[in-house]
Enzyme design. Structure first.
Site, PDB file in Angstrom:
ATOM      1  N   PRO A  31       0.853  -1.190   0.000  1.00 31.05           N
ATOM      2  CA  PRO A  31       0.000   0.000   0.000  1.00 31.05           C
ATOM      3  C   PRO A  31       0.887   1.237   0.000  1.00 31.05           C
ATOM      4  CG  PRO A  31       0.080  -0.987   2.194  1.00 31.05           C
ATOM      5  CD  PRO A  31       0.815  -1.921   1.275  1.00 31.05           C
ATOM      6  N   SER A  33       0.536   5.475  -0.024  1.00 34.13           N
ATOM      7  CA  SER A  33      -0.357   6.616   0.089  1.00 34.13           C
ATOM      8  C   SER A  33      -0.262   7.507  -1.136  1.00 34.13           C
ATOM      9  CB  SER A  33       0.005   7.429   1.340  1.00 34.13           C
ATOM     10  OG  SER A  33      -0.863   8.516   1.495  1.00 34.13           O
ATOM     11  N   CYS A 115       3.664   3.398   9.306  1.00 40.16           N
ATOM     12  CA  CYS A 115       3.826   4.690   8.636  1.00 40.16           C
ATOM     13  C   CYS A 115       4.587   5.661   9.534  1.00 40.16           C
ATOM     14  CB  CYS A 115       2.460   5.274   8.280  1.00 40.16           C
ATOM     15  SG  CYS A 115       2.579   6.875   7.438  1.00 40.16           S
ATOM     16  N   ASN A 215      10.031  -6.370   3.678  1.00 42.61           N
ATOM     17  CA  ASN A 215       9.791  -5.105   2.992  1.00 42.61           C
ATOM     18  C   ASN A 215      10.958  -4.161   3.247  1.00 42.61           C
ATOM     19  OD1 ASN A 215       7.804  -2.216   3.544  1.00 42.61           O
ATOM     20  ND2 ASN A 215       8.128  -3.123   1.542  1.00 42.61           N
ATOM     21  N   GLY A 216      11.286  -3.377   2.229  1.00 42.10           N
ATOM     22  CA  GLY A 216      12.379  -2.425   2.356  1.00 42.10           C
ATOM     23  C   GLY A 216      13.503  -2.737   1.393  1.00 42.10           C
ATOM     24  N   ASP A 217      13.773  -1.803   0.466  1.00 41.36           N
ATOM     25  CA  ASP A 217      14.860  -1.927  -0.516  1.00 41.36           C
ATOM     26  C   ASP A 217      14.625  -3.014  -1.552  1.00 41.36           C
ATOM     27  OD1 ASP A 217      16.121   0.141   0.755  1.00 41.36           O
ATOM     28  OD2 ASP A 217      17.639  -1.080   1.750  1.00 41.36           O
ATOM     29  N   SER A 239       7.602  -1.791  -2.686  1.00 37.55           N
ATOM     30  CA  SER A 239       7.043  -0.472  -2.409  1.00 37.55           C
ATOM     31  C   SER A 239       7.582   0.551  -3.396  1.00 37.55           C
ATOM     32  CB  SER A 239       7.359  -0.065  -0.965  1.00 37.55           C
ATOM     33  OG  SER A 239       6.760  -0.961  -0.043  1.00 37.55           O
TER      34      SER A 239
END
Length: 352
Positions: A31, A33, A115, A215-217, A239
Site C-alpha cells: 500500500p 499513500s 507509517c 519489505n524495504g529496498d 514499495s
C-alpha cells in the site's frame, strides 16, 4: 546473473497461506499513500495476476464520522486478491472500518503500524503503535473479532535504533490473532534513509509461525532474492521500486516461479505505460487525476537520454492532451536515437 537456490525455489513455489486465504504468489504490492489506487493496481496486476494488491491506507476515524467510503477504498470486484489497509489507534473504530472493508470486497484487512509520517504518528497511528504494544494488541483482537477474513499487520523494526522492539511486538501481534506480518526493515526514525536492516526480518521469521513478509529496498529481482535467501521470509512486498515501474512485482514473481528473468521493458515501453497511466487517471478522476498523474509521469521518466528535461515538462502538465503530446514527443525522440544514456537519481517517495 541472479540465481535461486533449489531450497528457496521449492519453498516459495507453493501458495502463500494467510490464515484460511491462499495467494498464488509470494510477491505483494505494498500500500502506498497517494499511489496505489485502482488505476495503479491494474497496471501492476497486468504483469502480476496472482499477487496480492493493497489499497492506499484508509483513516478509520474518517470512516466513523463520515459514514461514506472514500474513493481510495474502492475496489474492482475482479481485482482479486485484494487487501484494504486501515490506520488509527482506536480499536473500536478500526473494527467498524474493517467490517466496511470486508463489505467492499477485501480478502484480508491490513492494519498499518509502520507509517512514519508525523501527521499519522502524532495522532497515535502508524509506527507510533510500536511504542504502544498493548494498544496494538487490542486493535488486532478487536478487528479479528469483527471480521471473518484474515487480519494482517504491516510495521517497522522499532521507533529508533535504541528502541528496536520488533521481536516482542511481532509475537504480540501473532498472539493477538494476526495471520501475517510484513516487516519493513527500518526504524521510524530512519524514514527511508540508510539500508534496510534485513537481519531483523530474519529474526522475526525465526520466532513466528505465521507468514513473515520482507519489505524495504526491494528495487530489483536480485534484491528480492538476496533478501529472501538472507531472511528466510515467506515473501516480499515491493514499495518504492514500483513507482514509475509497475512491472517489478511481476518480474520478481516470474523469477521465483521459473528461475528465469524477464526481459526488462525498454524506455519506450515504459513511456507507453506512462501514457496509459495518464489516460486512465484522467478517465477515473478527471482534472484531479491529471494533477495526481504529474508525479507518476516524472517517475516513469528516468534512465534514458533527455529524461531530466522530460520530467520538468511532465511535472507541470495541465491537461490530458498536453501530457500525451509531451510523452509522444519523447517517444519519437527515443525511437530516432541510436543510443540511450542511463541517468542516476534518487527517488523521494512515500512508503508506508
Amino acid at each position: 546473473m541472479v540465481t535461486l537456490s533449489p531450497t528457496l525455489q521449492s519453498r516459495l513455489s507453493t501458495p502463500l497461506k494467510i490464515g484460511s486465504f491462499e495467494v498464488k504468489s509470494r510477491v505483494l504490492q505494498s500500500p502506498l499513500s497517494g499511489v496505489t489506487d485502482m488505476v495503479f493496481r491494474r497496471l501492476v496486476r497486468r504483469h502480476a495476476p496472482d499477487s496480492m494488491m493493497y489499497t492506499e491506507m484508509v483513516n478509520a476515524t474518517g470512516l466513523h464520522y463520515v459514514k461514506e467510503l472514500p474513493k481510495i477504498m474502492e475496489v474492482d470486484p475482479n481485482e482479486r486478491p485484494i487487501s484494504i489497509q486501515l490506520f488509527d489507534c482506536r480499536p473500536d473504530f478500526l473494527a467498524e472500518a474493517a467490517v466496511m472493508a470486508v463489505e467492499e470486497g477485501a480478502d484480508t484487512v491490513d492494519i498499518n503500524m509502520g507509517c512514519p509520517v508525523n501527521k499519522i504518528t502524532k495522532n497515535g497511528g502508524g509506527s507510533s503503535l510500536l511504542r504502544q504494544p498493548e494498544v496494538a494488541e487490542a486493535i488486532v483482537r478487536a478487528v479479528v473479532k469483527a471480521v471473518n477474513v484474515p487480519v494482517t499487520v504491516k510495521t517497522r523494526i522499532g521507533w529508533t535504533d535504541k528502541e528496536i522492539n520488533i521481536l516482542d511486538f511481532a509475537k504480540r501481534m501473532e498472539d493477538a490473532g494476526a495471520q501475517m506480518i510484513t516487516v519493513h526493515g527500518r526504524t521510524r526514525s530512519q524514514g527511508y534513509t540508510g539500508p534496510a536492516k534485513w537481519e531483523w526480518i530474519g529474526k522475526v521469521k525465526e520466532i513466528l509461525s505465521i507468514p513473515v513478509i520482507a519489505n524495504g529496498d526491494m528495487f530489483s529481482v536480485e534484491a528480492a532474492v538476496k533478501c529472501l535467501e538472507q531472511t528466510g521470509a515467506d515473501g516480499v512486498m515491493c514499495s518504492r521500486g514500483t513507482l514509475g515501474y509497475p512491472f517489478l512485482v511481476g518480474e520478481i514473481d516470474y523469477f521465483l516461479k521459473t528461475g528465469q528473468e524477464k526481459t526488462a521493458p525498454t524506455p519506450i515501453q515504459r513511456l507507453e505505460c506512462a501514457k496509459e497511466h495518464l489516460q486512465a487517471l484522467w478517465e477515473y478522476k478527471g482534472d484531479r487525476g491529471i494533477r495526481q498523474a504529474r508525479k507518476h509521469m516524472t517517475w516513469y521518466a528516468k534512465g534514458f537520454a533527455g529524461a531530466a528535461e522530460l520530467r520538468g515538462h511532465l511535472a507541470v502538465v495541465e491537461n490530458l492532451e498536453q501530457g500525451l503530446e509531451t510523452i509522444d514527443r519523447a517517444i519519437e525522440r527515443l525511437a530516432n536515437s541510436t543510443w540511450q544514456e542511463v541517468e542516476q537519481e534518487e527517488l523521494a517517495l512515500v512508503e508506508v
